[in-house]
Design a protein around this motif. Structure first.
Motif, PDB file in Angstrom:
ATOM      1  N   ARG A   1      -2.996 -10.254 -56.950  1.00 29.48           N
ATOM      2  CA  ARG A   1      -1.902  -9.559 -57.634  1.00 29.48           C
ATOM      3  C   ARG A   1      -1.449  -8.341 -56.837  1.00 29.48           C
ATOM      4  O   ARG A   1      -0.269  -8.042 -56.763  1.00 29.48           O
ATOM      5  CB  ARG A   1      -2.327  -9.154 -59.046  1.00 29.48           C
ATOM      6  CG  ARG A   1      -2.305 -10.300 -60.037  1.00 29.48           C
ATOM      7  CD  ARG A   1      -2.422  -9.804 -61.468  1.00 29.48           C
ATOM      8  NE  ARG A   1      -3.662  -9.095 -61.730  1.00 29.48           N
ATOM      9  CZ  ARG A   1      -4.794  -9.667 -62.085  1.00 29.48           C
ATOM     10  NH1 ARG A   1      -4.853 -10.977 -62.218  1.00 29.48           N
ATOM     11  NH2 ARG A   1      -5.882  -8.953 -62.297  1.00 29.48           N
ATOM     12  N   ALA A   2      -2.398  -7.650 -56.231  1.00 23.45           N
ATOM     13  CA  ALA A   2      -2.053  -6.462 -55.441  1.00 23.45           C
ATOM     14  C   ALA A   2      -1.215  -6.847 -54.229  1.00 23.45           C
ATOM     15  O   ALA A   2      -0.237  -6.173 -53.893  1.00 23.45           O
ATOM     16  CB  ALA A   2      -3.315  -5.730 -55.002  1.00 23.45           C
ATOM     17  N   VAL A   3      -1.577  -7.937 -53.571  1.00 20.37           N
ATOM     18  CA  VAL A   3      -0.814  -8.396 -52.407  1.00 20.37           C
ATOM     19  C   VAL A   3       0.572  -8.851 -52.841  1.00 20.37           C
ATOM     20  O   VAL A   3       1.574  -8.548 -52.200  1.00 20.37           O
ATOM     21  CB  VAL A   3      -1.570  -9.533 -51.684  1.00 20.37           C
ATOM     22  CG1 VAL A   3      -0.693 -10.208 -50.660  1.00 20.37           C
ATOM     23  CG2 VAL A   3      -2.817  -8.991 -51.039  1.00 20.37           C
ATOM     24  N   THR A   4       0.656  -9.568 -53.964  1.00 21.43           N
ATOM     25  CA  THR A   4       1.940 -10.048 -54.461  1.00 21.43           C
ATOM     26  C   THR A   4       2.838  -8.878 -54.831  1.00 21.43           C
ATOM     27  O   THR A   4       4.015  -8.860 -54.499  1.00 21.43           O
ATOM     28  CB  THR A   4       1.727 -10.959 -55.689  1.00 21.43           C
ATOM     29  OG1 THR A   4       0.843 -12.008 -55.325  1.00 21.43           O
ATOM     30  CG2 THR A   4       3.039 -11.548 -56.158  1.00 21.43           C
ATOM     31  N   ALA A   5       2.274  -7.871 -55.503  1.00 21.19           N
ATOM     32  CA  ALA A   5       3.060  -6.703 -55.897  1.00 21.19           C
ATOM     33  C   ALA A   5       3.508  -5.918 -54.678  1.00 21.19           C
ATOM     34  O   ALA A   5       4.596  -5.341 -54.666  1.00 21.19           O
ATOM     35  CB  ALA A   5       2.243  -5.814 -56.827  1.00 21.19           C
ATOM     36  N   ALA A   6       2.687  -5.900 -53.628  1.00 24.12           N
ATOM     37  CA  ALA A   6       3.042  -5.173 -52.415  1.00 24.12           C
ATOM     38  C   ALA A   6       4.247  -5.801 -51.717  1.00 24.12           C
ATOM     39  O   ALA A   6       4.964  -5.129 -50.989  1.00 24.12           O
ATOM     40  CB  ALA A   6       1.855  -5.109 -51.460  1.00 24.12           C
ATOM     41  N   GLY A   7       4.480  -7.087 -51.952  1.00 26.76           N
ATOM     42  CA  GLY A   7       5.590  -7.779 -51.317  1.00 26.76           C
ATOM     43  C   GLY A   7       6.912  -7.618 -52.046  1.00 26.76           C
ATOM     44  O   GLY A   7       7.932  -8.080 -51.581  1.00 26.76           O
ATOM     45  N   SER A   8       6.912  -6.954 -53.201  1.00 29.21           N
ATOM     46  CA  SER A   8       8.161  -6.808 -53.944  1.00 29.21           C
ATOM     47  C   SER A   8       9.056  -5.765 -53.265  1.00 29.21           C
ATOM     48  O   SER A   8       8.611  -4.917 -52.520  1.00 29.21           O
ATOM     49  CB  SER A   8       7.866  -6.407 -55.394  1.00 29.21           C
ATOM     50  OG  SER A   8       7.284  -5.125 -55.414  1.00 29.21           O
ATOM     51  N   SER A   9      10.355  -5.838 -53.568  1.00 34.59           N
ATOM     52  CA  SER A   9      11.326  -4.971 -52.892  1.00 34.59           C
ATOM     53  C   SER A   9      11.756  -3.832 -53.813  1.00 34.59           C
ATOM     54  O   SER A   9      12.891  -3.772 -54.253  1.00 34.59           O
ATOM     55  CB  SER A   9      12.530  -5.788 -52.443  1.00 34.59           C
ATOM     56  OG  SER A   9      13.109  -6.416 -53.571  1.00 34.59           O
ATOM     57  N   GLU A  10      10.837  -2.912 -54.100  1.00 31.84           N
ATOM     58  CA  GLU A  10      11.147  -1.741 -54.900  1.00 31.84           C
ATOM     59  C   GLU A  10      11.489  -0.587 -53.960  1.00 31.84           C
ATOM     60  O   GLU A  10      11.113  -0.594 -52.798  1.00 31.84           O
ATOM     61  CB  GLU A  10       9.952  -1.366 -55.782  1.00 31.84           C
ATOM     62  CG  GLU A  10       9.639  -2.410 -56.828  1.00 31.84           C
ATOM     63  CD  GLU A  10       8.429  -2.010 -57.678  1.00 31.84           C
ATOM     64  OE1 GLU A  10       7.906  -0.900 -57.494  1.00 31.84           O
ATOM     65  OE2 GLU A  10       8.028  -2.824 -58.504  1.00 31.84           O
ATOM     66  N   PRO A  11      12.174   0.429 -54.487  1.00 30.59           N
ATOM     67  CA  PRO A  11      12.489   1.576 -53.633  1.00 30.59           C
ATOM     68  C   PRO A  11      11.208   2.257 -53.142  1.00 30.59           C
ATOM     69  O   PRO A  11      10.187   2.243 -53.805  1.00 30.59           O
ATOM     70  CB  PRO A  11      13.281   2.512 -54.545  1.00 30.59           C
ATOM     71  CG  PRO A  11      13.373   1.872 -55.872  1.00 30.59           C
ATOM     72  CD  PRO A  11      12.697   0.552 -55.814  1.00 30.59           C
ATOM     73  N   ALA A  12      11.315   2.856 -51.953  1.00 32.67           N
ATOM     74  CA  ALA A  12      10.147   3.491 -51.339  1.00 32.67           C
ATOM     75  C   ALA A  12       9.705   4.689 -52.166  1.00 32.67           C
ATOM     76  O   ALA A  12      10.515   5.512 -52.562  1.00 32.67           O
ATOM     77  CB  ALA A  12      10.471   3.918 -49.917  1.00 32.67           C
ATOM     78  N   LYS A  13       8.399   4.771 -52.431  1.00 31.47           N
ATOM     79  CA  LYS A  13       7.822   5.898 -53.138  1.00 31.47           C
ATOM     80  C   LYS A  13       6.426   6.119 -52.589  1.00 31.47           C
ATOM     81  O   LYS A  13       5.886   5.277 -51.881  1.00 31.47           O
ATOM     82  CB  LYS A  13       7.791   5.657 -54.645  1.00 31.47           C
ATOM     83  CG  LYS A  13       6.940   4.464 -55.066  1.00 31.47           C
ATOM     84  CD  LYS A  13       6.923   4.321 -56.562  1.00 31.47           C
ATOM     85  CE  LYS A  13       6.039   3.110 -56.913  1.00 31.47           C
ATOM     86  NZ  LYS A  13       5.912   2.937 -58.320  1.00 31.47           N
ATOM     87  N   GLU A  14       5.856   7.235 -52.918  1.00 29.97           N
ATOM     88  CA  GLU A  14       4.509   7.557 -52.455  1.00 29.97           C
ATOM     89  C   GLU A  14       3.528   6.557 -53.049  1.00 29.97           C
ATOM     90  O   GLU A  14       3.469   6.362 -54.261  1.00 29.97           O
ATOM     91  CB  GLU A  14       4.137   8.979 -52.885  1.00 29.97           C
ATOM     92  CG  GLU A  14       2.771   9.419 -52.424  1.00 29.97           C
ATOM     93  CD  GLU A  14       2.654   9.560 -50.914  1.00 29.97           C
ATOM     94  OE1 GLU A  14       1.547   9.382 -50.394  1.00 29.97           O
ATOM     95  OE2 GLU A  14       3.676   9.835 -50.254  1.00 29.97           O
ATOM     96  N   LYS A  15       2.753   5.917 -52.171  1.00 29.90           N
ATOM     97  CA  LYS A  15       1.793   4.920 -52.626  1.00 29.90           C
ATOM     98  C   LYS A  15       0.508   5.596 -53.085  1.00 29.90           C
ATOM     99  O   LYS A  15       0.046   6.551 -52.472  1.00 29.90           O
ATOM    100  CB  LYS A  15       1.472   3.932 -51.502  1.00 29.90           C
ATOM    101  CG  LYS A  15       2.618   3.032 -51.153  1.00 29.90           C
ATOM    102  CD  LYS A  15       2.193   2.026 -50.122  1.00 29.90           C
ATOM    103  CE  LYS A  15       3.309   1.061 -49.824  1.00 29.90           C
ATOM    104  NZ  LYS A  15       2.891   0.048 -48.853  1.00 29.90           N
ATOM    105  N   SER A  16      -0.042   5.070 -54.159  1.00 30.78           N
ATOM    106  CA  SER A  16      -1.311   5.591 -54.654  1.00 30.78           C
ATOM    107  C   SER A  16      -2.455   5.099 -53.755  1.00 30.78           C
ATOM    108  O   SER A  16      -2.262   4.235 -52.898  1.00 30.78           O
ATOM    109  CB  SER A  16      -1.552   5.129 -56.091  1.00 30.78           C
ATOM    110  OG  SER A  16      -1.820   3.741 -56.110  1.00 30.78           O
ATOM    111  N   PHE A  17      -3.616   5.654 -53.985  1.00 33.97           N
ATOM    112  CA  PHE A  17      -4.794   5.266 -53.208  1.00 33.97           C
ATOM    113  C   PHE A  17      -5.046   3.763 -53.323  1.00 33.97           C
ATOM    114  O   PHE A  17      -5.302   3.092 -52.327  1.00 33.97           O
ATOM    115  CB  PHE A  17      -6.018   6.056 -53.694  1.00 33.97           C
ATOM    116  CG  PHE A  17      -7.289   5.689 -52.979  1.00 33.97           C
ATOM    117  CD1 PHE A  17      -7.563   6.208 -51.720  1.00 33.97           C
ATOM    118  CD2 PHE A  17      -8.194   4.812 -53.555  1.00 33.97           C
ATOM    119  CE1 PHE A  17      -8.729   5.871 -51.046  1.00 33.97           C
ATOM    120  CE2 PHE A  17      -9.366   4.469 -52.893  1.00 33.97           C
ATOM    121  CZ  PHE A  17      -9.630   4.996 -51.640  1.00 33.97           C
ATOM    122  N   MET A  18      -4.967   3.238 -54.549  1.00 33.58           N
ATOM    123  CA  MET A  18      -5.223   1.811 -54.750  1.00 33.58           C
ATOM    124  C   MET A  18      -4.130   0.945 -54.138  1.00 33.58           C
ATOM    125  O   MET A  18      -4.399  -0.164 -53.700  1.00 33.58           O
ATOM    126  CB  MET A  18      -5.396   1.491 -56.234  1.00 33.58           C
ATOM    127  CG  MET A  18      -6.725   1.951 -56.798  1.00 33.58           C
ATOM    128  SD  MET A  18      -8.166   1.336 -55.891  1.00 33.58           S
ATOM    129  CE  MET A  18      -8.157  -0.375 -56.358  1.00 33.58           C
TER     130      MET A  18
END
Length: 185
Positions: free
Chosen positions: A18-35
């Protein structure tokens, strides 16, 4: 404990997916959390540690009760005691499959069952460390099965990357004189 370790490992792998799938989405750039930055690495590490614990516990169980086929069967049966209550309590959604979908998934499910039984038999027949060595050959087996059943031909670099695996497994297998054929299951 064995079943809990297996379930935790599967949940960790699903969360990583799920984390990999969510990482591939095209949302606007924002500060990424540690996880978001390190989640996949953490989940893979957790899966690895839980898998080792599961395999060691399996070996200890098989020393006390040396019937690997029965152990594998009971592990599958006890799995029902995990997911059926989750469905009944509506913690997890009950999957709705048509007969066509169930038939489509059945080869994969049977292959997973065979892999599970094979791993339990292998750990009963030899050392846990050697079982891990044999399991290292899974990418080679997957490539062969993908070519055989799906006609998938990978780039030559993929096959070249399998050569060290083949060499390492061959070398480790040749030096393991106490192994028996079921270890290779």
């Amino acid at each position: 404990v064995s079943l809990a370790l297996a379930a935790a490992g599967a949940a960790t792998a699903a969360t990583a997916l799920r984390a990999v799938t969510a990482a591939g989405s095209s949302e606007p750039a924002k500060e990424k959390s540690f996880m978001e930055k390190f989640g996949v690495v953490i989940y893979i590490g957790l899966w690895y540690v839980l898998n080792i614990g599961y395999n060691i516990y399996n070996k200890q169980s098989l020393i006390a009760y040396p019937f690997p086929w029965a152990c594998a069967l009971w592990q599958m049966v006890f799995g029902w005691f995990i997911f059926v209550p989750l469905w009944l309590l509506r913690i997890r959604k009950v999957p709705k499959l048509s007969m066509k979908q169930a038939l489509l998934l059945s080869p994969s499910a049977l292959a997973h069952l065979a892999t599970h039984v094979g791993a339990v038999v292998a750990f009963a027949a030899g050392a846990v460390s050697f079982g891990h060595i044999v399991k290292a050959s899974e990418p080679v087996v997957s490539s062969i099965l993908n070519f055989t059943f799906l006609g998938e031909v990978c780039p030559w670099q993929v096959y070249a990357s399998l050569l060290p695996i083949i060499g390492g497994v061959g070398l480790a297998s040749a030096s393991e004189l106490s192994s028996r054929l079921p270890v290779f299951a």
